[in-house]
Design a protein around this motif. Structure first.
Motif, mmCIF file in Angstrom:
data_model
loop_
_atom_site.group_PDB
_atom_site.id
_atom_site.type_symbol
_atom_site.label_atom_id
_atom_site.label_comp_id
_atom_site.label_asym_id
_atom_site.label_seq_id
_atom_site.Cartn_x
_atom_site.Cartn_y
_atom_site.Cartn_z
ATOM 1 N N ALA A 123 -5.591 -10.066 -0.512
ATOM 2 C CA ALA A 123 -5.219 -10.909 -1.655
ATOM 3 C C ALA A 123 -5.095 -10.133 -2.962
ATOM 4 O O ALA A 123 -4.901 -10.740 -4.014
ATOM 5 C CB ALA A 123 -6.242 -12.025 -1.826
ATOM 6 N N ASP A 124 -5.171 -8.812 -2.917
ATOM 7 C CA ASP A 124 -5.206 -8.044 -4.156
ATOM 8 C C ASP A 124 -3.837 -7.850 -4.795
ATOM 9 O O ASP A 124 -3.742 -7.584 -5.991
ATOM 10 C CB ASP A 124 -5.844 -6.675 -3.923
ATOM 11 N N LYS A 125 -2.753 -7.936 -3.997
ATOM 12 C CA LYS A 125 -1.413 -7.672 -4.515
ATOM 13 C C LYS A 125 -0.423 -8.690 -3.964
ATOM 14 O O LYS A 125 -0.665 -9.307 -2.929
ATOM 15 C CB LYS A 125 -0.964 -6.256 -4.132
ATOM 16 N N ARG A 126 0.709 -8.830 -4.648
ATOM 17 C CA ARG A 126 1.784 -9.682 -4.137
ATOM 18 C C ARG A 126 2.299 -9.130 -2.813
ATOM 19 O O ARG A 126 2.312 -7.916 -2.606
ATOM 20 C CB ARG A 126 2.942 -9.751 -5.142
ATOM 21 N N TRP A 127 2.771 -10.035 -1.969
ATOM 22 C CA TRP A 127 3.241 -9.619 -0.644
ATOM 23 C C TRP A 127 4.705 -9.202 -0.677
ATOM 24 O O TRP A 127 5.593 -9.921 -0.225
ATOM 25 C CB TRP A 127 3.054 -10.746 0.351
ATOM 26 N N THR A 128 4.985 -8.043 -1.238
ATOM 27 C CA THR A 128 6.305 -7.456 -1.057
ATOM 28 C C THR A 128 6.422 -6.994 0.388
ATOM 29 O O THR A 128 5.426 -6.923 1.124
ATOM 30 C CB THR A 128 6.480 -6.258 -1.992
#
Length: 297
Positions: free
Chosen positions: A72-77
């Motif tokens: 959950a730490d970064k957007r899912w690119t």
């Protein structure tokens, strides 16, 4: 026992390792950064820098595989999705290869997964037999479990940890929520009706120890027997902190900020630990308010 752990410096590993020492076990941790791991875990832990130079797992009695980049730490690119997959799949495959290369393989592999395996099933009560939704979290976890299951043999049993939201001090979901809630700025996410499958860190660790010591195999929902809705979780946390928790975060704003990964907070699983309870495991923390009071306190 001599126990090999990946992801030992993570939230679960940091709480599990002292318990293993207290029970008289020897612990080896696989790490990319031995200096950091030593600073976190102390002198008693033996350290392996990666698995690339290892030919087998002879001499290891059990493996606990907790490695994986935080989801959950970064957007899912597309790039981040692949990184999330590789951080779990690659090390698990390497472990399985080492199991097969061993003359005396470890007797058990306890390998990570997540309640996200099921996808967002809304109101459906989820046990280990429930068919999942085919979302990214399911694809990630299903392949992860499939790889780990490759270690299963007449000499090795495999347990899969479908873990919910872990409540622990100094880490996990509460590390992100507490600053806002302490300021009185917390509240439900979206409509607040989605279920949150939670587990106290003590029960998480005790569950792993239970699987280590009992002749069990297959998937296990590592969650409290009483999942709650998101709005109930928010109001309970506010009550424990003696703060208002009514500032609802609109779903549209969450989707705009998080993109596809917003499913982690706007979706949920009403998951139950059916197989753990059937095996005789006794949870310590059933009541959410008591669990949060213990962790926050």
């Amino acid at each position: 026992m001599k126990i090999l752990i990946t992801g030992g410096t993570g939230l679960i590993g940091r709480h599990l390792i002292p318990r293993l020492f207290a029970l008289g076990h020897e612990v080896v941790v696989v790490t990319r950064n031995p200096e950091k791991a030593h600073n976190v875990l102390g002198d008693r832990v033996a350290l392996w820098k990666g698995l690339e130079d290892r030919q087998n797992l002879d001499g290891i009695d059990a493996v606990i595989n907790l490695a994986g980049e935080p989801i959950a730490d970064k957007r899912w690119t597309d790039e981040q999705k692949q990184r999330l997959c590789n951080s779990r799949w690659n090390i698990t495959q390497k472990l399985v290869d080492l199991f097969h290369a061993s003359e005396t393989p470890p007797a058990v592999l306890i390998s990570g997964s997540a309640a996200g395996y099921y996808g967002d099933l809304g109101e459906v009560v989820v046990t280990e037999e429930e068919p999942p939704h085919n979302e990214f979290t399911h694809k990630l976890c299903a392949r992860w479990e499939q790889i780990a299951s490759g270690a299963q043999s007449d000499r090795t049993r495999v347990c899969l940890l479908r873990t919910g939201v872990v409540l622990a001090p100094k880490g996990g979901i509460l590390a992100k929520m507490l600053p806002l809630f302490r300021l009185g700025l917390g509240g439900p996410m979206g409509n607040g009706r989605q279920y949150l499958a939670w587990i106290h860190i003590d029960d998480m660790v005790n569950g792993i120890l239970w699987l280590l010591d009992n002749d069990l195999r297959g998937p296990f929902n590592m969650v409290s027997p009483y999942p709650v809705r998101n709005e109930q979780f928010a109001h309970t946390l506010g009550h424990v902190l003696h703060r208002s928790a009514v500032l609802r975060a609109p779903a549209t704003a969450i989707r705009l900020m998080m993109g596809e990964s917003s499913v982690l907070v706007l979706g949920g699983q009403r998951a139950l630990p059916k197989r753990l309870e059937e095996a005789g495991f006794a949870f310590r923390w059933y009541d959410l308010e008591e669990a949060l009071s213990d962790v926050v306190g």
